[in-house]
Design a protein around this motif. Structure first.
Motif, PDB file in Angstrom:
ATOM      1  N   SER A   1      -5.831   5.312   5.000  1.00 15.40           N
ATOM      2  CA  SER A   1      -7.218   4.827   4.938  1.00 15.40           C
ATOM      3  C   SER A   1      -7.395   3.603   5.821  1.00 15.40           C
ATOM      4  CB  SER A   1      -7.595   4.494   3.495  1.00 15.40           C
ATOM      5  OG  SER A   1      -7.573   5.641   2.683  1.00 15.40           O
TER       6      SER A   1
ATOM      7  N   HIS B   1      -3.122   5.070   1.111  1.00 17.42           N
ATOM      8  CA  HIS B   1      -3.982   3.937   1.453  1.00 17.42           C
ATOM      9  C   HIS B   1      -3.661   3.379   2.840  1.00 17.42           C
ATOM     10  CE1 HIS B   1      -4.816   3.895  -2.957  1.00 17.42           C
ATOM     11  NE2 HIS B   1      -6.029   3.645  -2.488  1.00 17.42           N
TER      12      HIS B   1
ATOM     13  N   LEU C   1       0.829  -1.209   0.000  1.00 18.04           N
ATOM     14  CA  LEU C   1       0.000   0.000   0.000  1.00 18.04           C
ATOM     15  C   LEU C   1       0.863   1.259   0.000  1.00 18.04           C
ATOM     16  CD1 LEU C   1      -2.781  -0.915   2.589  1.00 18.04           C
ATOM     17  CD2 LEU C   1      -2.788  -1.241   0.106  1.00 18.04           C
TER      18      LEU C   1
END
Length: 209
Positions: A170, A167, A163
């Motif tokens: 997130s 991300h 990632l």
């Protein structure tokens, strides 16, 4: 909630996990750190009921770990490596299937699947097949499959793999929400950002080795 007492794993005379003791409660995140080869994944497999310890004991919710016990399976969800997939099911099909397996209400399962995918930034990829995803998208898809079911304990092995920083942020937000809802998290990670933002307790296997 999670009690690990002098748990160690030895295979063919090789120590895969030196004996460790640690605990974590509901609403806490236990971060497992250490170099490669110090036993992070091995410990997570023991907690998930995928491997028996050679020594020591593990109890979750006051009960012994047993993968075949339906109560244990409902209590503990784990992502240790990417899951197997069906080539002819779309991303949303997979997540809906998991949700339907665990939820009595099929309408709730139909609602939950796209919600989880959107939460992880995969909202535009519902109708893609897994083989059409990038490596980072596949990592998020695997996490969505775990989050689409009920759990009290969530075990994740390096969820930041593949990632980019956006991300990872997130994923941190999603996991913070699960912790705030009362789940206990056990996360093996090499990410200092994830560890600092999520960790309530830290187990350093380098020190235990």
């Amino acid at each position: 909630m999670i009690e690990v007492d002098e748990v160690g794993v030895v295979a063919d005379g090789v120590t895969l996990l030196a004996p460790v003791s640690v605990s974590a409660e509901f609403g806490e995140a236990l971060i497992v750190r250490g170099r490669n080869g110090t036993g992070k994944s091995t410990l997570l497999r023991v907690l998930a009921g995928l491997r028996a310890p050679s020594s020591g004991t593990v109890r979750i919710g006051g009960e012994d770990v047993c993968e075949r016990d339906p109560r244990f399976r409902r209590r503990v969800a784990a992502m240790i490596g990417l899951p197997p997939v069906a080539v002819d099911l779309t991303v949303v099909d997979h997540v809906t299937l998991v949700a339907r397996t665990w939820l009595d209400d099929s309408h709730e399962a139909e609602r939950l699947a796209p919600a989880v995918l959107s939460e992880l930034g995969l909202g535009a990829l519902h109708e893609r097949f897994p083989h059409e995803l990038s490596s980072g998208q596949m990592q998020l898809f695997g996490l969505a499959l775990v989050l689409a079911r009920p759990f009290e304990v969530l075990i994740l092995d390096e969820p930041e793999q593949r990632l980019d920083p956006e991300h990872v942020e997130s994923v941190i937000r999603v996991l913070q929400a699960r912790r705030a809802a009362g789940a206990a998290l056990v996360i093996a990670t090499h990410s200092a950002v994830l560890a600092d933002r999520l960790g309530d307790r830290t187990l350093r296997l380098d020190a235990a080795a």
